[in-house]
Design a protein around this motif. Structure first.
Motif, short mmCIF file in Angstrom:
data_model
loop_
_atom_site.label_atom_id
_atom_site.label_comp_id
_atom_site.label_asym_id
_atom_site.label_seq_id
_atom_site.Cartn_x
_atom_site.Cartn_y
_atom_site.Cartn_z
N ARG A 3 -46.46 -32.00 65.07
CA ARG A 3 -45.10 -32.43 65.35
C ARG A 3 -44.25 -31.27 65.81
NH1 ARG A 3 -42.89 -35.87 60.24
NH2 ARG A 3 -40.90 -35.59 61.36
N ASP A 4 -43.32 -31.57 66.68
CA ASP A 4 -42.29 -30.62 67.06
C ASP A 4 -40.97 -31.34 66.83
OD1 ASP A 4 -40.41 -28.99 68.28
OD2 ASP A 4 -41.70 -28.46 69.94
N ASP A 5 -40.39 -31.13 65.65
CA ASP A 5 -39.19 -31.87 65.28
C ASP A 5 -38.00 -31.49 66.16
OD1 ASP A 5 -40.00 -31.93 61.74
OD2 ASP A 5 -40.45 -33.35 63.35
N ALA A 6 -38.00 -30.27 66.66
CA ALA A 6 -36.90 -29.87 67.54
C ALA A 6 -36.89 -30.70 68.82
CB ALA A 6 -37.01 -28.39 67.88
N LYS A 7 -38.07 -31.16 69.22
CA LYS A 7 -38.19 -31.98 70.42
C LYS A 7 -38.35 -33.46 70.09
CE LYS A 7 -40.37 -28.34 73.21
NZ LYS A 7 -41.56 -27.96 74.02
N GLY A 8 -38.40 -33.78 68.81
CA GLY A 8 -38.60 -35.17 68.42
C GLY A 8 -39.92 -35.72 68.93
N THR A 9 -40.94 -34.90 68.90
CA THR A 9 -42.22 -35.25 69.52
C THR A 9 -43.36 -35.12 68.51
OG1 THR A 9 -41.41 -34.47 71.65
CG2 THR A 9 -43.77 -34.74 71.42
N VAL A 10 -44.30 -36.03 68.62
CA VAL A 10 -45.52 -35.96 67.84
C VAL A 10 -46.70 -36.03 68.82
CG1 VAL A 10 -45.62 -38.46 67.41
CG2 VAL A 10 -46.79 -36.87 65.85
N ARG A 22 -55.11 -35.81 74.92
CA ARG A 22 -53.98 -35.46 74.07
C ARG A 22 -52.87 -36.48 74.31
NH1 ARG A 22 -49.43 -30.80 74.51
NH2 ARG A 22 -49.20 -30.27 72.30
N LEU A 23 -52.51 -37.18 73.24
CA LEU A 23 -51.42 -38.14 73.31
C LEU A 23 -50.12 -37.47 72.88
CD1 LEU A 23 -53.06 -41.29 71.68
CD2 LEU A 23 -53.14 -40.53 74.06
N SER A 24 -49.04 -37.89 73.51
CA SER A 24 -47.71 -37.41 73.15
C SER A 24 -46.79 -38.60 72.91
CB SER A 24 -47.11 -36.55 74.26
OG SER A 24 -47.91 -35.43 74.53
N CYS A 25 -45.84 -38.42 72.03
CA CYS A 25 -44.85 -39.45 71.75
C CYS A 25 -43.50 -38.78 71.57
CB CYS A 25 -45.22 -40.24 70.51
SG CYS A 25 -43.93 -41.38 69.95
N VAL A 26 -42.55 -39.20 72.38
CA VAL A 26 -41.20 -38.65 72.29
C VAL A 26 -40.27 -39.68 71.67
CG1 VAL A 26 -39.26 -37.69 73.56
CG2 VAL A 26 -41.60 -37.22 74.31
N GLU A 69 -66.21 -46.12 70.37
CA GLU A 69 -65.52 -46.90 69.34
C GLU A 69 -64.07 -46.44 69.10
OE1 GLU A 69 -68.50 -45.37 69.07
OE2 GLU A 69 -68.78 -44.49 67.06
N ASP A 70 -63.67 -45.35 69.74
CA ASP A 70 -62.28 -44.93 69.69
C ASP A 70 -61.42 -45.68 70.71
OD1 ASP A 70 -63.42 -41.59 69.18
OD2 ASP A 70 -62.55 -42.92 67.67
N THR A 71 -62.06 -46.48 71.55
CA THR A 71 -61.34 -47.26 72.55
C THR A 71 -60.38 -48.23 71.87
OG1 THR A 71 -63.11 -47.12 74.18
CG2 THR A 71 -61.56 -48.96 74.40
N ALA A 72 -59.11 -48.12 72.22
CA ALA A 72 -58.07 -48.94 71.60
C ALA A 72 -56.73 -48.64 72.27
CB ALA A 72 -57.96 -48.63 70.11
N VAL A 73 -55.74 -49.44 71.93
CA VAL A 73 -54.36 -49.10 72.27
C VAL A 73 -53.82 -48.26 71.12
CG1 VAL A 73 -52.05 -49.96 72.76
CG2 VAL A 73 -54.05 -51.20 73.61
N TYR A 74 -53.29 -47.12 71.45
CA TYR A 74 -52.76 -46.21 70.44
C TYR A 74 -51.23 -46.32 70.42
CZ TYR A 74 -57.30 -44.13 69.65
OH TYR A 74 -58.61 -43.92 69.29
N TYR A 75 -50.70 -46.55 69.23
CA TYR A 75 -49.28 -46.76 69.05
C TYR A 75 -48.64 -45.60 68.29
CZ TYR A 75 -50.20 -51.61 70.34
OH TYR A 75 -50.57 -52.76 71.00
N CYS A 76 -47.54 -45.14 68.80
CA CYS A 76 -46.74 -44.16 68.08
C CYS A 76 -45.93 -44.87 67.01
CB CYS A 76 -45.82 -43.44 69.06
SG CYS A 76 -44.82 -42.12 68.33
N TYR A 77 -45.74 -44.20 65.89
CA TYR A 77 -45.07 -44.79 64.73
C TYR A 77 -44.09 -43.78 64.15
CZ TYR A 77 -44.65 -46.14 59.79
OH TYR A 77 -44.18 -46.46 58.54
N ALA A 78 -42.95 -44.27 63.71
CA ALA A 78 -41.98 -43.43 63.02
C ALA A 78 -41.38 -44.22 61.87
CB ALA A 78 -40.88 -42.96 63.97
#
Length: 119
Positions: A71-78, A19-23, A88-97
Motif C-alpha cells: 500500500r501507498d497511503d499517501a497515494k491512496g493506492t494498493v 501487477r495490479l493497481s487500485c487507486v 487457476e488464478d484466472t478470475a476477475v480481481y476486485y479491489c476492496y476497501a
C-alpha cells in the motif's frame, strides 16, 4: 464515498507475472483496510490478500509465496504483485476497501479487472 479503480489485468502465460493497481479517491482518509478479492466463473468471490492497519497483511493460502500486497497511503493506492501465475488464478480481481471507524463499517468495491492465465 470512496471510489476504487483497478488497472493492470490482462492475459499472461502460465508462470508469468502481473501487477495490479487500485487507486482510491473520495473520502479516503479513514480507510483502514485495502486489498484484493477474486471471482472465477461459477465460483464465489474469495479473499486474495488484504492489508490493514500497522502493516498487517493476510493472504489466502493459495497465493502465499507467490503474491505480495503493498500500500501507498499517501497515494491512496494498493498493489498486488502476482508471480508464478497459474491457470487457476484466472478470475476477475476486485479491489476492496473498508472503513472500520464508521457504524456500521463500510465496504467499497471496484469494478474489477480480468486476469487470464493461459496454459
Amino acid at each position: 464515498q470512496v471510489q476504487l479503480v483497478e488497472s493492470g489485468g490482462g492475459l499472461v502465460q502460465d508462470g508469468g507475472s502481473l501487477r495490479l493497481s487500485c487507486v482510491a479517491s473520495g473520502s479516503i482518509f479513514d480507510i483502514n483496510v485495502m486489498g484484493w478479492y477474486r471471482q472465477a466463473p461459477g465460483s464465489q468471490r474469495e479473499l486474495v490478500a488484504v492489508s490493514g492497519n500497522f502493516g498487517r497483511t493476510q493472504y489466502a493460502d493459495f497465493v502465499k509465496g507467490r503474491f505480495t500486497i503493498s500500500r501507498d497511503d499517501a497515494k491512496g493506492t494498493v498493489y498486488l504483485q502476482m508471480r508464478t501465475l497459474k491457470p487457476e488464478d484466472t478470475a476477475v480481481y476486485y479491489c476492496y476497501a473498508k472503513k472500520e471507524s464508521t457504524m456500521p463499517t463500510q465496504d467499497y468495491w471496484g469494478q474489477g479487472t480480468q486476469v487470464t492465465v493461459s496454459s
